[in-house]
Design a protein around this motif. Sequence first.
Motif, PDB file in Angstrom:
ATOM      1  N   ALA A  37      -7.657  25.572 -13.168  1.00  0.00           N
ATOM      2  CA  ALA A  37      -6.579  24.610 -12.912  1.00  0.00           C
ATOM      3  C   ALA A  37      -5.332  24.939 -13.726  1.00  0.00           C
ATOM      4  N   ASN A  38      -5.522  25.314 -15.005  1.00  0.00           N
ATOM      5  CA  ASN A  38      -4.431  25.773 -15.855  1.00  0.00           C
ATOM      6  C   ASN A  38      -5.064  26.582 -16.988  1.00  0.00           C
ATOM      7  N   TRP A  86     -22.661  20.852 -18.589  1.00  0.00           N
ATOM      8  CA  TRP A  86     -21.884  20.847 -19.826  1.00  0.00           C
ATOM      9  C   TRP A  86     -20.479  21.422 -19.690  1.00  0.00           C
ATOM     10  N   PHE A  87     -20.185  22.067 -18.571  1.00  0.00           N
ATOM     11  CA  PHE A  87     -18.889  22.731 -18.443  1.00  0.00           C
ATOM     12  C   PHE A  87     -18.131  22.195 -17.236  1.00  0.00           C
ATOM     13  N   ASP A  88     -16.898  21.855 -17.454  1.00  0.00           N
ATOM     14  CA  ASP A  88     -16.004  21.454 -16.385  1.00  0.00           C
ATOM     15  C   ASP A  88     -14.892  22.494 -16.284  1.00  0.00           C
ATOM     16  N   ASP A  89     -14.737  23.069 -15.091  1.00  0.00           N
ATOM     17  CA  ASP A  89     -13.746  24.132 -14.871  1.00  0.00           C
ATOM     18  C   ASP A  89     -13.839  25.194 -15.972  1.00  0.00           C
ATOM     19  N   ALA A 111     -10.365  24.141 -19.110  1.00  0.00           N
ATOM     20  CA  ALA A 111     -11.816  24.089 -19.303  1.00  0.00           C
ATOM     21  C   ALA A 111     -12.194  22.989 -20.279  1.00  0.00           C
ATOM     22  N   MET A 112     -13.333  22.332 -20.012  1.00  0.00           N
ATOM     23  CA  MET A 112     -13.877  21.343 -20.947  1.00  0.00           C
ATOM     24  C   MET A 112     -15.351  21.650 -21.201  1.00  0.00           C
ATOM     25  N   TYR A 113     -15.758  21.432 -22.441  1.00  0.00           N
ATOM     26  CA  TYR A 113     -17.167  21.534 -22.837  1.00  0.00           C
ATOM     27  C   TYR A 113     -17.658  20.112 -23.055  1.00  0.00           C
ATOM     28  N   PHE A 160      -4.049  17.495 -19.412  1.00  0.00           N
ATOM     29  CA  PHE A 160      -5.249  18.117 -18.874  1.00  0.00           C
ATOM     30  C   PHE A 160      -5.485  19.514 -19.462  1.00  0.00           C
ATOM     31  N   GLY A 161      -5.194  19.634 -20.748  1.00  0.00           N
ATOM     32  CA  GLY A 161      -5.450  20.884 -21.446  1.00  0.00           C
ATOM     33  C   GLY A 161      -6.250  20.646 -22.715  1.00  0.00           C
ATOM     34  N   SER A 162      -7.317  21.429 -22.917  1.00  0.00           N
ATOM     35  CA  SER A 162      -8.099  21.375 -24.154  1.00  0.00           C
ATOM     36  C   SER A 162      -7.429  22.227 -25.211  1.00  0.00           C
ATOM     37  N   GLU A 163      -7.634  21.889 -26.469  1.00  0.00           N
ATOM     38  CA  GLU A 163      -6.999  22.652 -27.544  1.00  0.00           C
ATOM     39  C   GLU A 163      -7.630  24.024 -27.717  1.00  0.00           C
TER      40      GLU A 163
END
Length: 499
Positions: free
Chosen positions: A353-354, A345-348, A358-360, A318-321
């Motif tokens: 959360a960590n 368009w944006f999650d967290d 964040a997600m785009y 659950f981590g984006s690069e």
Amino acid sequence: MKIMQTRFKIGLLVGLLAFTVSCKKFLEVKPVDTLSGSEFWKNEDDAVKGINGAYRLLLDKFLESTLYNTGDFRAGWWNWFNKRNLAALGRNDMLGGDLNSSDNSAGPKNWTQFYKAIAAANLCIDRIPGIKDPAFSAQNRKALVAEARFIRAFTYFYMVRLYGDVPLQLDPYETAIKPRADMISVLDTCIADLRSCEQDLPITYEDPTNRAVRATRGGALTLMAHMYMWKAGFDAAHKQECWQQTAALGKRVMDLGVYELLPYTKETFQTIFKGRSLEGIFELSLDINYGVQFHSLIAQWVLHEPIIHSSGDLYGGFGSEITPKRAFLDKIYPAGEPDKRFDLWFDDPYSNANPQSAMYLKFSSVSNPSTRDYDANFLIFRYADLLLLRAEALANLGNQDAEAITLLNMVRTRAGARNYSGGGGTALQDAIFLERAKELWGEGHFYYDLVRTGRVMDRNQCENYLTPEQFQRRAWTWPIDLGAVKNNPLIIQNEFWSR
């Protein structure tokens, strides 16, 4: 390939791919050297294969590296974490080793593939008029030649934004090596070429699978509008004329009546960014069903479970690069201001959360979570971009603020944002620039907007800004691949990178 020492004749290039009209598949056809001979260029089907081969050669350039999102990364404003190659882009370190560390991030340095696409387009322009098949109508013949001219002009436009001055090649058979031509003259040549043929292009296609992925009149008009806005940033003596031309071209696109802003909802925004929507003006076609797999795109770095499998099992998957910096998000989406784009368009977005949660979500059409292959088109021009570009031109002219505000508010209203209610001048120009950042982030426009407006020298707009001296020495360009410089004595490296 020693591109500037060899003939540009398409017969020397290999690997041309084509679509067939009937099944819309990427299919391998005969090697290109046979396509320049007497057995080819016999009928309309051959002409269409030649055109689609030129598109494929252009697409191949985008598929070989992080080219598409260079415009989103060079300005900074990202938390790069362990993505050293992308961090190198963000700090304009184009000669260091980090750029080559993964994803072929140094790929844009090499312009060979661009010239392959240009050579294919040149051959189409040369050969299609001579096809004698009586079943090949004059109208279709003209349309396909105009399409080849569009591909050539678009390729030069993209190259100019990357390298500045580039060699101009319009003859498929010329053998002489050439120096780099001034980028303004290159754009002037392309604009004149497009003006000579834009009426030959269709406004729309009956086949919906061709929507946005083949050249249209609206695509040609939008391309010219972008060319004029680039010129305005570098040709001070003619900037007023460039803004007037952009405003006029933008109105012509609007008057075509074939494009619209689709509602921003959870369902429809996915449709827009998948491609071929009513908002699309020009796109490069990607389709996993036809064997086109690609993952060197922003989607693979800004998403995680459950959309893609996270690289290295970051934070349990659950981590984006990479994640957007809060300072940038606060700038373009101020707290307390409504905006559907921020909501959709944006999650967290602030990684609660960590540290990397964040997600785009703008580009989240992924066909295989494990391989992280992207299954949507490269969006090049869409209607919101055209509206804001025209608004910018009108605002710069200084006497058409009301119409500029109307266009700006069309985009803001669709996004559920408050209407702009300020005055004209610098405030309006800044608001339009900011709106382009909000609306187009992730679509490869941001850095080029910074460059052409001079905002790349403003530390408040560009995290890794350039000094005026660096700008003049063209630090905004890419260094040209050393192979091209060594193999053609007439090629001079961009000054900033000649160290």
